[in-house]
Design an enzyme around this catalytic site. Sequence first.
Site, PDB file in Angstrom:
ATOM      1  CE1 TYR A 125      -3.048  -3.138   0.660  1.00 30.02           C
ATOM      2  CE2 TYR A 125      -4.516  -1.255   0.704  1.00 30.02           C
ATOM      3  CZ  TYR A 125      -4.318  -2.615   0.583  1.00 30.02           C
ATOM      4  OH  TYR A 125      -5.389  -3.443   0.382  1.00 30.02           O
ATOM      5  CE  LYS A 171       2.070 -18.150   0.113  1.00 27.62           C
ATOM      6  NZ  LYS A 171       1.359 -19.417   0.345  1.00 27.62           N
ATOM      7  CG  ASP A 204      -1.593 -20.432   1.646  1.00 27.02           C
ATOM      8  OD1 ASP A 204      -0.845 -19.826   2.427  1.00 27.02           O
ATOM      9  OD2 ASP A 204      -1.213 -21.403   0.974  1.00 27.02           O
ATOM     10  CG  ASP A 228      -7.907  -4.480   2.116  1.00 25.26           C
ATOM     11  OD1 ASP A 228      -9.045  -4.457   2.618  1.00 25.26           O
ATOM     12  OD2 ASP A 228      -7.598  -3.804   1.128  1.00 25.26           O
ATOM     13  CG  ASP A 232     -13.379  -7.021   2.637  1.00 21.65           C
ATOM     14  OD1 ASP A 232     -13.239  -6.279   3.636  1.00 21.65           O
ATOM     15  OD2 ASP A 232     -13.625  -6.588   1.498  1.00 21.65           O
TER      16      ASP A 232
END
Length: 332
Positions: A125, A171, A204, A228, A232
């Site tokens: 970002y 990750k 994941d 982010d 959601d």
Amino acid sequence: MAYRICLIEGDGIGHEVVPAARRVLEATGLPLEFIEAEAGWETFERRGVSVPEETVEKIMASDATLFGAATSPTRKVPGFFGAIRYLRRRLDLYANVRPAKSRPVPKSRPGVDLVIVRENTEGLYVEQERRYLDVAIADAVISRRASERIGRFAFNLASRRERKLLHAAHKANVLPVTQGLFLDTVREVAQGFPGVSFKDIIVDNCAMQLVMRPEQFDVIVTTNLLGDILSDLTAGLVGGLGLAPSGNIGDRYAVFEPVHGSAPDIAGKGIANPTATILSAAMLLEHLGEEEAARRIEAAVDKVLAEGPHTPDLGGTATTEAFTEAVLRAMA
């Protein structure tokens, strides 16, 4: 002395849900002084900036801010920068806090009570992108400083919760330099919080586990983009973005907002669901130390979600005003 609360309606349904939340805040009986400011796409169209300097000054002069919703165009517009992203950077609101809790609505999974803590200032970002003909490259910035402070924020939050459990989602198995620095730093922070159980989880697998067994999680800390996405997902577990509150919190300032967007398709129709904004207002009060008032708001919202009336997004026909009136009655 009264708490000074800055209100920014923003765009679209922000003009409907923020006034609803204000009425709920007023019903708590707490000494509150409201200061109105503007920001968002509509402000940019009128003034050429999404966040005027006087808005920043009003936020800085307040105890906390409630923001409604902001529109971001799908095309690149010269000179435009998203209002919330600007405020995050300008005010160093480094912690994005998004709780996900089961609600008494049909689409909500039972047994969910978790919080995503997302690093809010760096990662992908930073928007450092470039393109060479048919190749595009984006830099992901991860620093020890930002990782340490978001880790400490998350551990402090977990230490105040009943289960005292923290997962770091990452990750690092594929990106050992950037994600590895984040994970190593959070592990170092963990040494200072022996009362909090700490686990790391590849993102994941975290996404799969959230879908299959979300009740196993308490607090999840992660980097900007991963947070982010995961937040959601967790909103979808408990009824959708219409029920999802959030906070952007720094050491000096805090801006609370619903996770949903400005919903231009229903703006002005008076049917927007104000739940996420009202729950964001409850988060704001909790941030100020007014936990009893925050729990009172949350209990009233749950009562109305269980018994009705419901706005159209929840299968009902109630207006924003009717839903808000029901919450006010439940608080009385």
